[in-house]
Design a protein around this motif. Structure first.
Motif, PDB file in Angstrom:
ATOM      1  N   GLN A  13       8.160  14.317  -3.251  1.00  0.00           N
ATOM      2  CA  GLN A  13       6.712  14.209  -3.264  1.00  0.00           C
ATOM      3  C   GLN A  13       6.110  15.400  -2.527  1.00  0.00           C
ATOM      4  OE1 GLN A  13       4.918  12.150  -4.833  1.00  0.00           O
ATOM      5  NE2 GLN A  13       6.348  10.535  -5.407  1.00  0.00           N
ATOM      6  N   PRO A  14       5.015  15.982  -3.042  1.00  0.00           N
ATOM      7  CA  PRO A  14       4.409  17.125  -2.361  1.00  0.00           C
ATOM      8  C   PRO A  14       3.807  16.716  -1.026  1.00  0.00           C
ATOM      9  CG  PRO A  14       3.000  16.349  -4.140  1.00  0.00           C
ATOM     10  CD  PRO A  14       4.283  15.590  -4.251  1.00  0.00           C
ATOM     11  N   ALA A  15       3.902  17.636  -0.041  1.00  0.00           N
ATOM     12  CA  ALA A  15       3.255  17.383   1.239  1.00  0.00           C
ATOM     13  C   ALA A  15       1.752  17.321   1.014  1.00  0.00           C
ATOM     14  CB  ALA A  15       3.601  18.494   2.220  1.00  0.00           C
ATOM     15  N   SER A  16       1.104  16.456   1.777  1.00  0.00           N
ATOM     16  CA  SER A  16      -0.319  16.226   1.531  1.00  0.00           C
ATOM     17  C   SER A  16      -1.042  15.912   2.825  1.00  0.00           C
ATOM     18  CB  SER A  16      -0.490  15.053   0.553  1.00  0.00           C
ATOM     19  OG  SER A  16      -1.820  14.601   0.514  1.00  0.00           O
ATOM     20  N   ASP A  17      -2.362  16.101   2.818  1.00  0.00           N
ATOM     21  CA  ASP A  17      -3.179  15.720   3.964  1.00  0.00           C
ATOM     22  C   ASP A  17      -3.123  14.214   4.217  1.00  0.00           C
ATOM     23  OD1 ASP A  17      -4.055  18.323   4.393  1.00  0.00           O
ATOM     24  OD2 ASP A  17      -5.806  18.108   3.121  1.00  0.00           O
ATOM     25  N   VAL A  18      -2.791  13.428   3.200  1.00  0.00           N
ATOM     26  CA  VAL A  18      -2.740  11.975   3.356  1.00  0.00           C
ATOM     27  C   VAL A  18      -1.314  11.431   3.209  1.00  0.00           C
ATOM     28  CG1 VAL A  18      -5.136  11.593   2.715  1.00  0.00           C
ATOM     29  CG2 VAL A  18      -3.401  11.673   0.927  1.00  0.00           C
ATOM     30  N   GLY A  19      -0.340  12.335   3.257  1.00  0.00           N
ATOM     31  CA  GLY A  19       1.052  11.917   3.260  1.00  0.00           C
ATOM     32  C   GLY A  19       1.440  11.056   2.078  1.00  0.00           C
ATOM     33  N   ASN A  20       2.041   9.922   2.360  1.00  0.00           N
ATOM     34  CA  ASN A  20       2.588   9.062   1.317  1.00  0.00           C
ATOM     35  C   ASN A  20       1.526   8.349   0.473  1.00  0.00           C
ATOM     36  OD1 ASN A  20       2.458   7.782   4.061  1.00  0.00           O
ATOM     37  ND2 ASN A  20       2.690   5.913   2.848  1.00  0.00           N
ATOM     38  N   PHE A  21       0.252   8.456   0.871  1.00  0.00           N
ATOM     39  CA  PHE A  21      -0.811   7.842   0.073  1.00  0.00           C
ATOM     40  C   PHE A  21      -1.286   8.742  -1.063  1.00  0.00           C
ATOM     41  CE2 PHE A  21      -1.203   5.838   4.285  1.00  0.00           C
ATOM     42  CZ  PHE A  21      -0.993   4.520   3.920  1.00  0.00           C
ATOM     43  N   TYR A  22      -0.842  10.003  -1.065  1.00  0.00           N
ATOM     44  CA  TYR A  22      -1.301  10.941  -2.079  1.00  0.00           C
ATOM     45  C   TYR A  22      -0.970  10.483  -3.506  1.00  0.00           C
ATOM     46  CZ  TYR A  22      -1.475  15.043  -5.060  1.00  0.00           C
ATOM     47  OH  TYR A  22      -1.714  15.902  -6.095  1.00  0.00           O
ATOM     48  N   PRO A  23       0.272  10.021  -3.805  1.00  0.00           N
ATOM     49  CA  PRO A  23       0.560   9.605  -5.194  1.00  0.00           C
ATOM     50  C   PRO A  23      -0.383   8.520  -5.707  1.00  0.00           C
ATOM     51  CG  PRO A  23       2.596   9.861  -3.969  1.00  0.00           C
ATOM     52  CD  PRO A  23       1.488   9.947  -2.968  1.00  0.00           C
ATOM     53  N   LEU A  24      -0.709   7.550  -4.860  1.00  0.00           N
ATOM     54  CA  LEU A  24      -1.650   6.491  -5.246  1.00  0.00           C
ATOM     55  C   LEU A  24      -3.012   7.070  -5.612  1.00  0.00           C
ATOM     56  CD1 LEU A  24      -2.781   3.532  -5.332  1.00  0.00           C
ATOM     57  CD2 LEU A  24      -3.206   3.813  -2.875  1.00  0.00           C
ATOM     58  N   LEU A  25      -3.557   7.911  -4.712  1.00  0.00           N
ATOM     59  CA  LEU A  25      -4.904   8.431  -4.907  1.00  0.00           C
ATOM     60  C   LEU A  25      -4.949   9.454  -6.045  1.00  0.00           C
ATOM     61  CD1 LEU A  25      -5.865   8.709  -1.147  1.00  0.00           C
ATOM     62  CD2 LEU A  25      -6.495   6.916  -2.761  1.00  0.00           C
ATOM     63  N   ASP A  26      -3.889  10.221  -6.186  1.00  0.00           N
ATOM     64  CA  ASP A  26      -3.812  11.186  -7.278  1.00  0.00           C
ATOM     65  C   ASP A  26      -3.783  10.475  -8.628  1.00  0.00           C
ATOM     66  OD1 ASP A  26      -3.411  13.825  -8.477  1.00  0.00           O
ATOM     67  OD2 ASP A  26      -1.370  13.145  -8.849  1.00  0.00           O
TER      68      ASP A  26
END
Length: 389
Positions: A13-26
């Motif tokens: 998973q790509p690093a994100s400002d929201v971490g593990n919540f990024y896939p959900l929001l994306d």
């Protein structure tokens, strides 16, 4: 229990400002976004598209205050080299006033082109319009700020010297509309600290107080039923009303320009108000898709709930197409990714191309950090002169 496969999946998973919540929001954001973009379908009528999209955006911005007469007044007048600088005050609605600098070139014999110059954010709340307009007795902290962001040049004054009437209004939370610490709930230690501080240090302490308070401000704005950007956009549109009240201004030749937050303000003013005939956006261009993973850490002033469902950020600027628009990007800008800048350029270029007006859109890149350098200013001036003179 995490298996090797699940650990590997998480690692991919790509690093994100929201971490593990990024896939959900994306995944959620990818459903039916930008449905009112001009590129979303073959609209039968440009004007019907524009009317539909603007109406939706105004609904989302959610700020429709009771109007009020301008009741404008001139607070001070200073004659400078090539122009006169007025400090003016006017109503932006029944509950708000703002102050602005009005710069009027010398020797006007007929109504002239005008530019609304929209100030930046920069975490510098104590001043607004003063960050790009020359003033006397400047504190050292302001001199350094202008040097860092504008290479020491006050671009509003340069525009006035080139024959433009220029209006530089304060946005809410800045300058004449800034936060009043005395009306806050006990700002701990603030008043004790400013007693011992010099002028620049007092301004620095104020900025440090106002920055974190954006959170409470935005929570309260949302609770009240409106949006911060809605307030800003409404205020900026009244700036056009003010210009139209001035006999020095040609109503058919009004443009807007701004850096950073000023670029965001320019995006919405240009997009929402057809009275703007040419625009320049400096160092605030991206798509929401690119911001979702990273770079969603801007001021609270820019976020409009549900807007991405209907219009991406470049779609907002396109609402005034095919009127002339220039976007200026900084390659070393830490607030936006290059991919986001390029995606926004591609979208706007596609819209102007679809309207058979490719010559009226320009996008330039400069190998500098987040700023509006003198070279960028010169390109912006040339663009405004081309389309407004």
């Amino acid at each position: 229990m995490l298996t090797f496969a699940s650990v590997a999946a998480y690692a991919q998973q790509p690093a994100s400002d929201v971490g593990n919540f990024y896939p959900l929001l994306d995944a959620y954001s990818s459903k039916n976004n930008s449905r009112l973009s001009y590129l979303s379908r073959n609209w039968r009528s440009v004007e019907k598209w524009r009317k539909t999209a603007k109406a939706q955006l105004n609904e989302l911005l959610a700020f429709n205050p009771e109007p009020a007469p301008l009741n404008s007044e001139i607070l001070s007048t200073i004659k400078r080299d090539g122009y006169t600088q007025y400090l003016v005050r006017y109503n932006v609605n029944a509950l708000q006033k703002t102050e602005a600098f009005l710069l009027v070139p010398d020797n006007l014999t007929k109504p002239a082109p005008a530019v609304i110059a929209l100030h930046d954010h920069g975490g510098f709340y104590f001043f607004g319009k003063e960050k790009h307009t020359l003033t006397d007795n400047q504190p050292e902290i302001l001199v350094e700020y202008v040097q860092n962001l504008y290479e020491g040049r006050y671009y509003a004054n340069e525009l006035a010297k080139r024959g433009f009437v220029v209006l530089c209004p304060d946005a809410i939370y800045f300058g004449s509309q800034k936060l009043d610490p005395e009306q806050l709930i006990a700002p701990k230690g603030y008043f004790e600290a400013i007693e011992e501080a010099d002028r620049s240090e007092r301004i620095k302490l104020f900025n440090k107080l106002a920055g974190p308070n954006e959170i409470a401000m935005n929570k309260t704005i949302l609770t009240s039923g409106t949006t911060w950007l809605g307030i800003i956009a409404q205020n900026d549109r009244v700036a056009i009303d003010y210009l139209l009240s001035r006999p020095e201004v040609d109503p058919e030749r009004i443009g807007c320009i701004g850096l950073s937050l000023g670029g965001l303000r320019s995006t919405y003013l240009f997009g929402l108000d057809s009275r703007i005939k040419a625009g320049v956006i400096a160092a605030f261009s991206t798509t929401y898709e690119q911001m979702l993973q990273q770079h969603a850490h801007h001021t609270w002033m820019m976020y409009v709930p549900r807007q991405y469902q209907f219009l991406d950020l470049p779609d907002v600027a396109s609402l005034n197409a095919p009127r002339p628009l220039m976007v200026m990007n900084c390659k070393q800008d830490k607030l936006f990714s290059i991919a986001g800048m390029q995606a926004a350029e591609e979208k706007l270029s596609g819209i102007y191309g679809k309207m058979k007006a490719a010559d009226k859109f320009a996008c330039k890149y400069y190998d500098v950090p987040h700023s509006m350098t003198i070279a960028m200013q010169e390109d912006a001036f040339a663009w405004l002169e081309k389309w407004l003179k």
